[in-house]
Design a protein around this motif. Sequence first.
Motif, PDB file in Angstrom:
ATOM      1  N   SER A   1      67.725  -4.748   7.425  1.00 20.63           N
ATOM      2  CA  SER A   1      69.033  -5.183   7.524  1.00 20.63           C
ATOM      3  C   SER A   1      69.406  -6.092   6.430  1.00 20.63           C
ATOM      4  CB  SER A   1      69.595  -5.459   8.793  1.00 20.63           C
ATOM      5  OG  SER A   1      70.853  -6.044   8.852  1.00 20.63           O
ATOM      6  N   SER A   2      70.782  -6.034   5.896  1.00 18.70           N
ATOM      7  CA  SER A   2      71.275  -7.080   5.062  1.00 18.70           C
ATOM      8  C   SER A   2      71.353  -8.572   5.652  1.00 18.70           C
ATOM      9  CB  SER A   2      72.655  -6.882   4.647  1.00 18.70           C
ATOM     10  OG  SER A   2      73.588  -6.505   5.742  1.00 18.70           O
ATOM     11  N   VAL A   3      71.096  -8.520   6.982  1.00 13.94           N
ATOM     12  CA  VAL A   3      71.000 -10.029   7.720  1.00 13.94           C
ATOM     13  C   VAL A   3      69.838 -10.450   7.176  1.00 13.94           C
ATOM     14  CG1 VAL A   3      72.314  -9.067   9.764  1.00 13.94           C
ATOM     15  CG2 VAL A   3      69.826  -9.230   9.685  1.00 13.94           C
ATOM     16  N   THR A   4      68.533  -9.760   6.682  1.00 11.90           N
ATOM     17  CA  THR A   4      67.544 -10.656   6.337  1.00 11.90           C
ATOM     18  C   THR A   4      67.850 -11.093   4.859  1.00 11.90           C
ATOM     19  OG1 THR A   4      66.679  -8.669   5.157  1.00 11.90           O
ATOM     20  CG2 THR A   4      66.132  -8.937   7.318  1.00 11.90           C
ATOM     21  N   LEU A   5      68.785 -10.573   4.076  1.00 13.87           N
ATOM     22  CA  LEU A   5      69.415 -11.219   2.865  1.00 13.87           C
ATOM     23  C   LEU A   5      70.283 -12.519   2.810  1.00 13.87           C
ATOM     24  CD1 LEU A   5      70.127  -7.841   1.094  1.00 13.87           C
ATOM     25  CD2 LEU A   5      68.035  -9.316   1.241  1.00 13.87           C
TER      26      LEU A   5
ATOM     27  N   LYS B   1      64.424  -8.462  12.632  1.00 13.11           N
ATOM     28  CA  LYS B   1      64.222  -7.787  11.422  1.00 13.11           C
ATOM     29  C   LYS B   1      63.560  -8.438  10.323  1.00 13.11           C
ATOM     30  CE  LYS B   1      66.649  -3.859  12.169  1.00 13.11           C
ATOM     31  NZ  LYS B   1      65.873  -2.743  12.040  1.00 13.11           N
ATOM     32  N   GLN B   2      63.774  -9.822  10.267  1.00 17.19           N
ATOM     33  CA  GLN B   2      63.083 -10.711   9.333  1.00 17.19           C
ATOM     34  C   GLN B   2      61.578 -10.637   9.500  1.00 17.19           C
ATOM     35  OE1 GLN B   2      63.943 -12.596   6.930  1.00 17.19           O
ATOM     36  NE2 GLN B   2      65.784 -13.524   7.002  1.00 17.19           N
ATOM     37  N   ALA B   3      61.036 -10.519  10.839  1.00 15.36           N
ATOM     38  CA  ALA B   3      59.603 -10.063  11.148  1.00 15.36           C
ATOM     39  C   ALA B   3      59.192  -9.122  10.317  1.00 15.36           C
ATOM     40  CB  ALA B   3      59.446 -10.203  12.465  1.00 15.36           C
ATOM     41  N   ILE B   4      59.947  -7.966  10.234  1.00 12.77           N
ATOM     42  CA  ILE B   4      59.496  -6.922   9.524  1.00 12.77           C
ATOM     43  C   ILE B   4      59.516  -6.967   7.993  1.00 12.77           C
ATOM     44  CG2 ILE B   4      60.001  -4.443   9.117  1.00 12.77           C
ATOM     45  CD1 ILE B   4      58.642  -4.994  11.706  1.00 12.77           C
ATOM     46  N   GLU B   5      60.463  -7.702   7.591  1.00 17.84           N
ATOM     47  CA  GLU B   5      60.283  -8.132   6.083  1.00 17.84           C
ATOM     48  C   GLU B   5      58.810  -8.770   5.752  1.00 17.84           C
ATOM     49  OE1 GLU B   5      63.160  -8.391   3.639  1.00 17.84           O
ATOM     50  OE2 GLU B   5      64.069  -6.694   4.817  1.00 17.84           O
ATOM     51  N   GLY B   6      58.815  -9.807   6.327  1.00 20.78           N
ATOM     52  CA  GLY B   6      57.436 -10.401   6.247  1.00 20.78           C
ATOM     53  C   GLY B   6      56.113  -9.395   6.420  1.00 20.78           C
ATOM     54  N   PHE B   7      56.279  -8.819   7.534  1.00 19.90           N
ATOM     55  CA  PHE B   7      55.282  -7.820   7.778  1.00 19.90           C
ATOM     56  C   PHE B   7      55.029  -6.752   6.682  1.00 19.90           C
ATOM     57  CE2 PHE B   7      54.813  -3.351   9.353  1.00 19.90           C
ATOM     58  CZ  PHE B   7      53.289  -3.429   9.805  1.00 19.90           C
ATOM     59  N   THR B   8      56.281  -6.303   6.138  1.00 19.26           N
ATOM     60  CA  THR B   8      56.147  -5.071   5.125  1.00 19.26           C
ATOM     61  C   THR B   8      55.422  -5.675   3.601  1.00 19.26           C
ATOM     62  OG1 THR B   8      57.955  -4.179   5.850  1.00 19.26           O
ATOM     63  CG2 THR B   8      57.434  -3.327   3.868  1.00 19.26           C
TER      64      THR B   8
END
Length: 249
Positions: A127-131, A144-151
């Motif tokens: 999501s753009s909430v991670t931006l 969703k931030q957790a998935i950013e780091g995971f990816t």
Amino acid sequence: MQTILITGASSGYGLETARYFLGKGWNVLATMRRPDATVLPASPQLRILPLDVTSDESIAAAVAAAGPIDVLVNNAGIGTVGAFEVTPMAHIRKLFDTNTFGVMAMSQAVIPQMRERRSGVIINVTSSVTLTSLPLAAAYTASKQAIEGFTGSLAQELACFDVRAKLVEPGYAPTTRFAQNAGLRVEDLIPPTYAGFAAPIFAAFASPALTTKETDVAEAIWAAAHDMSGQLQFPAGADAVAMYQARPR
């Protein structure tokens, strides 16, 4: 002919992505908790599979039935809007079960076949909430931030097997059913003490300057599936692109 498996394909981004890839001639495995709810047209290139990403048994059955998967799109997710103070922890755990642990479990289920073939792409929709962090979305943002780091980590880990991991970051799409599948009403998570703070935020969402269309997300997923440059993030939608470009470098 390549095969894509999409989670959460009964509506929204997942549904539009299934339509988009069918139009491009791909084999599409559209998965959802209630296959009888699909509105996808019948096609010899389309298979509908039941899948609950919070169930290990459901994941194993779906992946076994799917066969070889060239692209996995982890799209299934639930949203929530409200003051963190009054968001029940049981609901926060539900968010993470779907948005975070469901993505990890699906990835873990398909990595062995991709690693053995030395080919494949895992695309995680965040999501753009991670931006740009937004108020009244703390728990959702965390999931969703957790998935950013995971990816980002996974992309490096799988590169030696020629398997790619990508992020697609959609902006705000008024046409999606965000927060409607979470089992909580927005009004229940905005107590009177937060009403004055929340009012202008909801007003801004009612008349956004820039938004995201479901087709924007499908196109970003298509681009991510074909990217060989090593690019990790693919913002989707005019608002997400603006947020991405405005970030400090």
